[in-house]
Design a protein around this motif. Sequence first.
Motif, PDB file in Angstrom:
ATOM      1  N   GLY A 174      -0.068  -9.401  11.126  1.00 22.84           N
ATOM      2  CA  GLY A 174      -1.270  -8.588  10.986  1.00 22.84           C
ATOM      3  C   GLY A 174      -1.104  -7.390  10.083  1.00 22.84           C
ATOM      4  N   ARG A 175      -0.015  -7.344   9.316  1.00 19.86           N
ATOM      5  CA  ARG A 175       0.184  -6.264   8.339  1.00 19.86           C
ATOM      6  C   ARG A 175      -0.481  -6.669   7.025  1.00 19.86           C
TER       7      ARG A 175
ATOM      8  N   ASP B 288      -3.837  -7.036  -0.270  1.00 19.65           N
ATOM      9  CA  ASP B 288      -4.909  -6.764   0.689  1.00 19.65           C
ATOM     10  C   ASP B 288      -5.478  -5.355   0.542  1.00 19.65           C
ATOM     11  N   ILE B 289      -4.698  -4.450  -0.040  1.00 23.87           N
ATOM     12  CA  ILE B 289      -5.121  -3.056  -0.180  1.00 23.87           C
ATOM     13  C   ILE B 289      -5.757  -2.890  -1.558  1.00 23.87           C
ATOM     14  N   PRO B 290      -7.080  -2.726  -1.604  1.00 19.45           N
ATOM     15  CA  PRO B 290      -7.744  -2.640  -2.908  1.00 19.45           C
ATOM     16  C   PRO B 290      -7.421  -1.332  -3.628  1.00 19.45           C
ATOM     17  N   ASN B 291      -7.514  -1.374  -4.945  1.00 23.31           N
ATOM     18  CA  ASN B 291      -7.341  -0.163  -5.741  1.00 23.31           C
ATOM     19  C   ASN B 291      -8.501   0.781  -5.487  1.00 23.31           C
ATOM     20  N   CYS B 292      -8.314   2.025  -5.850  1.00 25.72           N
ATOM     21  CA  CYS B 292      -9.342   3.054  -5.710  1.00 25.72           C
ATOM     22  C   CYS B 292     -10.599   2.616  -6.458  1.00 25.72           C
TER      23      CYS B 292
ATOM     24  N   PRO C 194      -3.850   2.699  -7.702  1.00 26.66           N
ATOM     25  CA  PRO C 194      -3.411   2.160  -6.405  1.00 26.66           C
ATOM     26  C   PRO C 194      -3.647   3.147  -5.261  1.00 26.66           C
ATOM     27  N   ARG C 195      -3.753   2.578  -4.084  1.00 24.07           N
ATOM     28  CA  ARG C 195      -3.857   3.385  -2.869  1.00 24.07           C
ATOM     29  C   ARG C 195      -2.529   3.336  -2.146  1.00 24.07           C
ATOM     30  N   GLY C 196      -2.207   4.426  -1.454  1.00 27.58           N
ATOM     31  CA  GLY C 196      -0.978   4.488  -0.674  1.00 27.58           C
ATOM     32  C   GLY C 196      -1.265   4.952   0.739  1.00 27.58           C
ATOM     33  N   PHE C 197      -0.297   4.724   1.623  1.00 28.29           N
ATOM     34  CA  PHE C 197      -0.409   5.134   3.020  1.00 28.29           C
ATOM     35  C   PHE C 197      -0.567   6.652   3.106  1.00 28.29           C
TER      36      PHE C 197
ATOM     37  N   GLY D 286     -16.023  16.324  -6.610  1.00 24.54           N
ATOM     38  CA  GLY D 286     -15.694  16.981  -5.350  1.00 24.54           C
ATOM     39  C   GLY D 286     -16.296  16.359  -4.109  1.00 24.54           C
ATOM     40  N   ARG D 287     -16.862  15.171  -4.217  1.00 24.33           N
ATOM     41  CA  ARG D 287     -17.457  14.519  -3.046  1.00 24.33           C
ATOM     42  C   ARG D 287     -16.395  13.786  -2.244  1.00 24.33           C
ATOM     43  N   TYR D 288     -16.732  13.497  -1.000  1.00 24.82           N
ATOM     44  CA  TYR D 288     -15.851  12.671  -0.201  1.00 24.82           C
ATOM     45  C   TYR D 288     -15.807  11.282  -0.803  1.00 24.82           C
ATOM     46  N   LYS D 289     -14.660  10.638  -0.702  1.00 24.50           N
ATOM     47  CA  LYS D 289     -14.470   9.308  -1.268  1.00 24.50           C
ATOM     48  C   LYS D 289     -14.302   8.277  -0.153  1.00 24.50           C
ATOM     49  N   GLU D 290     -14.719   7.089  -0.465  1.00 20.22           N
ATOM     50  CA  GLU D 290     -14.478   5.987   0.453  1.00 20.22           C
ATOM     51  C   GLU D 290     -13.011   5.596   0.340  1.00 20.22           C
ATOM     52  N   GLU D 291     -12.338   5.486   1.456  1.00 19.73           N
ATOM     53  CA  GLU D 291     -10.942   5.089   1.467  1.00 19.73           C
ATOM     54  C   GLU D 291     -10.842   3.724   2.132  1.00 19.73           C
ATOM     55  N   PHE D 292      -9.628   3.251   2.360  1.00 17.11           N
ATOM     56  CA  PHE D 292      -9.440   1.920   2.907  1.00 17.11           C
ATOM     57  C   PHE D 292      -8.653   1.999   4.208  1.00 17.11           C
ATOM     58  N   GLY D 293      -9.190   1.401   5.258  1.00 17.10           N
ATOM     59  CA  GLY D 293      -8.524   1.371   6.553  1.00 17.10           C
ATOM     60  C   GLY D 293      -8.160  -0.045   6.950  1.00 17.10           C
ATOM     61  N   TRP D 294      -6.993  -0.201   7.527  1.00 18.64           N
ATOM     62  CA  TRP D 294      -6.529  -1.503   8.013  1.00 18.64           C
ATOM     63  C   TRP D 294      -6.298  -1.391   9.510  1.00 18.64           C
TER      64      TRP D 294
END
Length: 172
Positions: free
Chosen positions: A95-96, A101-105, A111-114, A153-161
């Motif tokens: 389940g990792r 699976d981790i989309p780019n910004c 790339p996105r990181g933990f 300066g707006r909030y950005k959508e991030e990625f959660g697993w």
Amino acid sequence: MCTVASNIIWPEYEIINEDECEFEMETSEDISYANSLVSRSQMDETVKSLLDNFEGDDDRKSWASFQEHIARAPEQVLRYCRFERAKPLWPMSSGRPSKNDIPNCSYCGGPRGFEFQILPQLLYYFGVKNDVDSLDWATIVVYTCEASCEESGRYKEEFGWVQLASPSAAVH
């Protein structure tokens, strides 16, 4: 008119930020106390024996490692680490997410990181019961843009697993 999704109100708590290194120092002090009661050679042999006899699938080994790390700070509900090489603690090996699976910004394409993870201990503080339909997860890991890109300066959508507590597939 405002509709309420649920009539459950979770309690409010203060989150205190502490460096995990402090817990490692406390653990090393605890070990020195334990060693005064049990000789180091006896402790090493006991631990080696347990490890040699430890049988289990990858999920059980991962869970044991996760529990050992979390035992240093059992009240911890959130792990935040923005360092380049930081990695989440995975309660299970299945389940990792893979790197694919981790989309780019979606703003800069990088790339996105933990960045942080929400630990299952939070469920205890929410008063969640072990009912069939209750809220449950093994861990929730959030990945953010490594470049911390700025777009007005707006909030950005991030990625959660979400790694589920059952061996079924993760949801994102």
